[in-house]
Design a protein around this motif. Structure first.
Motif, PDB file in Angstrom:
ATOM      1  N   UNK A 240      45.033  28.659  37.330  1.00  0.00           N
ATOM      2  CA  UNK A 240      46.296  27.915  37.240  1.00  0.00           C
ATOM      3  C   UNK A 240      47.333  28.599  36.352  1.00  0.00           C
ATOM      4  N   UNK A 241      46.896  29.607  35.581  1.00  0.00           N
ATOM      5  CA  UNK A 241      47.813  30.273  34.650  1.00  0.00           C
ATOM      6  C   UNK A 241      48.776  31.172  35.413  1.00  0.00           C
ATOM      7  N   UNK A 242      50.036  31.203  34.962  1.00  0.00           N
ATOM      8  CA  UNK A 242      51.025  32.070  35.583  1.00  0.00           C
ATOM      9  C   UNK A 242      50.965  33.467  34.978  1.00  0.00           C
ATOM     10  N   UNK A 243      51.259  34.507  35.758  1.00  0.00           N
ATOM     11  CA  UNK A 243      51.200  35.875  35.236  1.00  0.00           C
ATOM     12  C   UNK A 243      52.287  36.117  34.203  1.00  0.00           C
ATOM     13  N   UNK A 244      51.949  36.911  33.189  1.00  0.00           N
ATOM     14  CA  UNK A 244      52.896  37.180  32.103  1.00  0.00           C
ATOM     15  C   UNK A 244      53.956  38.194  32.516  1.00  0.00           C
ATOM     16  N   UNK A 245      53.614  39.090  33.435  1.00  0.00           N
ATOM     17  CA  UNK A 245      54.546  40.142  33.833  1.00  0.00           C
ATOM     18  C   UNK A 245      54.454  40.376  35.329  1.00  0.00           C
ATOM     19  N   UNK A 246      55.415  41.153  35.838  1.00  0.00           N
ATOM     20  CA  UNK A 246      55.383  41.496  37.246  1.00  0.00           C
ATOM     21  C   UNK A 246      54.147  42.290  37.621  1.00  0.00           C
ATOM     22  N   UNK A 247      53.782  43.235  36.762  1.00  0.00           N
ATOM     23  CA  UNK A 247      52.607  44.064  37.051  1.00  0.00           C
ATOM     24  C   UNK A 247      51.329  43.231  36.969  1.00  0.00           C
ATOM     25  N   UNK A 248      51.320  42.268  36.068  1.00  0.00           N
ATOM     26  CA  UNK A 248      50.201  41.336  35.987  1.00  0.00           C
ATOM     27  C   UNK A 248      50.099  40.540  37.295  1.00  0.00           C
ATOM     28  N   UNK A 249      51.240  40.130  37.843  1.00  0.00           N
ATOM     29  CA  UNK A 249      51.237  39.392  39.108  1.00  0.00           C
ATOM     30  C   UNK A 249      50.655  40.234  40.233  1.00  0.00           C
ATOM     31  N   UNK A 250      51.003  41.509  40.255  1.00  0.00           N
ATOM     32  CA  UNK A 250      50.472  42.402  41.286  1.00  0.00           C
ATOM     33  C   UNK A 250      48.963  42.521  41.156  1.00  0.00           C
ATOM     34  N   UNK A 251      48.475  42.734  39.941  1.00  0.00           N
ATOM     35  CA  UNK A 251      47.030  42.866  39.734  1.00  0.00           C
ATOM     36  C   UNK A 251      46.300  41.580  40.106  1.00  0.00           C
ATOM     37  N   UNK A 252      46.893  40.447  39.773  1.00  0.00           N
ATOM     38  CA  UNK A 252      46.262  39.172  40.108  1.00  0.00           C
ATOM     39  C   UNK A 252      46.157  39.022  41.633  1.00  0.00           C
ATOM     40  N   UNK A 253      47.242  39.319  42.346  1.00  0.00           N
ATOM     41  CA  UNK A 253      47.249  39.141  43.795  1.00  0.00           C
ATOM     42  C   UNK A 253      46.317  40.123  44.496  1.00  0.00           C
ATOM     43  N   UNK A 254      46.150  41.299  43.897  1.00  0.00           N
ATOM     44  CA  UNK A 254      45.275  42.305  44.507  1.00  0.00           C
ATOM     45  C   UNK A 254      43.830  42.192  44.040  1.00  0.00           C
ATOM     46  N   UNK A 255      43.547  41.275  43.164  1.00  0.00           N
ATOM     47  CA  UNK A 255      42.199  41.141  42.631  1.00  0.00           C
ATOM     48  C   UNK A 255      41.186  40.759  43.696  1.00  0.00           C
ATOM     49  N   UNK A 256      40.013  41.321  43.596  1.00  0.00           N
ATOM     50  CA  UNK A 256      38.975  41.065  44.599  1.00  0.00           C
ATOM     51  C   UNK A 256      38.328  39.701  44.431  1.00  0.00           C
ATOM     52  N   UNK A 257      38.526  39.070  43.276  1.00  0.00           N
ATOM     53  CA  UNK A 257      37.847  37.803  43.012  1.00  0.00           C
ATOM     54  C   UNK A 257      38.715  36.577  43.290  1.00  0.00           C
ATOM     55  N   UNK A 258      39.976  36.769  43.656  1.00  0.00           N
ATOM     56  CA  UNK A 258      40.805  35.590  43.911  1.00  0.00           C
ATOM     57  C   UNK A 258      40.488  35.021  45.298  1.00  0.00           C
ATOM     58  N   UNK A 259      40.715  33.727  45.499  1.00  0.00           N
ATOM     59  CA  UNK A 259      40.431  33.107  46.799  1.00  0.00           C
ATOM     60  C   UNK A 259      41.315  33.680  47.904  1.00  0.00           C
ATOM     61  N   UNK A 260      40.707  33.901  49.050  1.00  0.00           N
ATOM     62  CA  UNK A 260      41.423  34.402  50.211  1.00  0.00           C
ATOM     63  C   UNK A 260      41.760  33.244  51.160  1.00  0.00           C
ATOM     64  N   UNK A 261      42.449  33.570  52.243  1.00  0.00           N
ATOM     65  CA  UNK A 261      42.926  32.541  53.170  1.00  0.00           C
ATOM     66  C   UNK A 261      41.781  31.699  53.730  1.00  0.00           C
ATOM     67  N   UNK A 262      40.641  32.317  53.988  1.00  0.00           N
ATOM     68  CA  UNK A 262      39.514  31.564  54.545  1.00  0.00           C
ATOM     69  C   UNK A 262      39.118  30.416  53.631  1.00  0.00           C
ATOM     70  N   UNK A 263      39.115  30.660  52.323  1.00  0.00           N
ATOM     71  CA  UNK A 263      38.763  29.600  51.378  1.00  0.00           C
ATOM     72  C   UNK A 263      39.777  28.463  51.445  1.00  0.00           C
ATOM     73  N   UNK A 264      41.048  28.802  51.600  1.00  0.00           N
ATOM     74  CA  UNK A 264      42.080  27.770  51.705  1.00  0.00           C
ATOM     75  C   UNK A 264      41.925  26.974  52.995  1.00  0.00           C
ATOM     76  N   UNK A 265      41.641  27.654  54.099  1.00  0.00           N
ATOM     77  CA  UNK A 265      41.453  26.955  55.365  1.00  0.00           C
ATOM     78  C   UNK A 265      40.237  26.029  55.307  1.00  0.00           C
TER      79      UNK A 265
END
Length: 459
Positions: A240-265
């Motif tokens: 739920x935490x928001x990224x502190x920086x733009x580069x942090x946002x990129x790393x978060x979105x590209x992370x292998x452990x974040x939920x993918x679309x299948x989990x949302x569906x």
């Protein structure tokens, strides 16, 4: 080769009950419109052998409790061929479905147009096409089952013209019948499996699963009432935490452990069924499209699965959105892609036109569309699936006109300035809200008893 089921056996296999349309076939000139010698005798033998008076029968039915208009081809009657009377029955079935606002189910098994009726037989394809237009204008769905064989004009109109195309495994499915193909043709190209692999068939369904599969599709393609409000965006499944920086946002979105679309569906829908392919020879496994149930409401969805989206993916999404719009079903899109595929194969497959098609499908949709950015949002390949004015994001997402690394290259900046470039692009979820690019940031799923609305801001 699969067992060739008769029309009546197939009807008994898939329906709870069937009420055939009544009335004798219209009178014909002796030996048909061409006075083809022996044609009447051939018809008489076919009727004696099959117990049918034509190659097509139709009526009303229920499948898993869902009413429909049903058409079935009898291949044993002159190869399931289309002549004037068969055309009359097909047109009557399409019109009945449109007038009664019942979905049409067609059980196809045909070798094509009837030679003994010449061009009169071939012009039945035009009549069927016109009847199909009427069905579409009425906002009524058509689901077809391709039996063995499904070739010629019957495949090119009734079968391929359906909204959802199911096929029996190992069935012949092709425009060219077995006796008119080139001698050196690859036999695999004329099978249901190959048509499925190339996006012309949505699913291969064995006979014992046909009734349940058809019942699911009739339930999902027969929504009650108007589409109503836009679908609510799914709740966030990641941090739920928001990224502190733009580069942090990129790393978060590209992370292998974040939920993918299948989990949302999986979390959003209690049931869903998939359509496959762009109907132009392509399938993109990185884009899933279909229809699902949420709290009893039917919602169509198109979801990117984190890879570069190929032309077939954009075209399949456009196909999904246009079908949902015609049936009055709201749409949810899940955005997660580094961008559109940009290799030579993608360019030759029409990346630009395909992206344009997706943009246009959303822009012209009358049904409500909701979009959620669940990860990467790379350039036009991501924006093409975003609903203008109703796109949301999760804390793990970012949207950018271009990847920060590529932006730095274009600006001739050193690699160590990529994080700075990401900051300049203002790609964090909270930046996107402030810029008006997205409506808000969705929160995590509330605890039992809590009700939490999507956030429209963020720190």
């Amino acid at each position: 080769m699969p067992e060739r089921l008769t029309a009546r056996r197939t009807i008994a296999l898939v329906t709870d009950d069937f009420m055939p349309a009544s009335g004798p076939p219209p009178a014909q000139a002796p030996d048909g419109p061409l006075a083809w010698s022996g044609y009447d005798a051939s018809r008489a033998r076919a009727a004696e052998r099959t117990g049918e008076d034509e190659s097509v029968l139709y009526g009303t039915a229920t499948v898993g409790g869902h009413p429909c208009v049903l058409v079935a081809f009898e291949f044993g009657f002159l190869g399931g061929s289309l002549g004037r009377t068969a055309g009359d029955r097909l047109v009557a079935a399409y019109r009945a479905a449109a007038e009664r606002r019942l979905p049409l189910v067609s059980l196809v098994a045909t070798g094509g147009s009837r030679m003994q009726e010449g061009m009169v037989a071939l012009t039945q394809l035009q009549r069927v096409a016109a009847a199909a237009v009427g069905l579409r204008r009425a906002g009524v769905a058509h689901v077809t089952v391709l039996r063995d064989p499904s070739t010629g004009g019957g495949w090119a109109t009734v079968g391929a013209g359906a909204d959802v195309v199911l096929a029996l495994p190992s069935a012949q499915v092709a425009f060219a019948g077995s006796r008119v193909r080139p001698a050196d043709a690859d036999p695999a190209a004329y099978t249901a499996e190959d048509q499925h692999a190339h996006g012309h068939v949505d699913a291969l369904v064995p006979p014992e699963r046909l009734r349940g599969t058809l019942a699911r599709w009739l339930r999902l393609l027969s929504p009650a009432g108007a589409p109503g409000e836009p679908p609510e965006p799914p709740r966030a499944l990641g941090s739920p935490a928001l990224p502190a920086s733009g580069w942090d946002a990129v790393h978060r979105a590209r992370g292998t452990d974040r939920p993918r679309a299948t989990a949302y569906l999986d979390a959003y829908f209690t049931e869903r069924a998939v359509i496959r392919g762009d109907r132009a020879g392509g399938v993109d496994p990185g884009v899933e499209c279909g229809f699902g149930l949420r709290d009893g409401r039917v919602i169509a969805y198109a979801a990117q699965h984190n890879g570069a989206t190929r032309p077939a993916g954009f075209r399949t999404a456009a196909r999904l959105i246009r079908l949902a719009d015609r049936l009055g079903i709201p749409v949810l899109t899940l955005i997660d892609t580094p961008g559109a595929a940009n290799d030579a194969e993608a360019e030759r497959a029409g990346a630009g036109p395909a992206i344009a098609e997706a943009f246009t499908a959303i822009a012209e949709a009358r049904t409500p569309v909701t979009s959620l950015l669940v990860g990467e949002g790379g350039s036009g390949g991501a924006l093409a699936l975003a609903a203008p004015g109703n796109t949301w994001t999760v804390p793990d997402g970012y949207f950018s006109v271009i990847a920060p690394e590529l932006a730095a290259q274009i600006l001739k900046r050193e690699p160590d300035r990529v994080p700075e470039t990401a900051e300049h692009l203002r790609i964090r979820p909270q930046d996107l809200v402030e810029l008006g690019v997205v409506r808000g940031i969705v929160p995590p799923s509330p605890s039992p008893g809590q009700h939490e609305a999507p956030s429209r801001g963020g720190g």
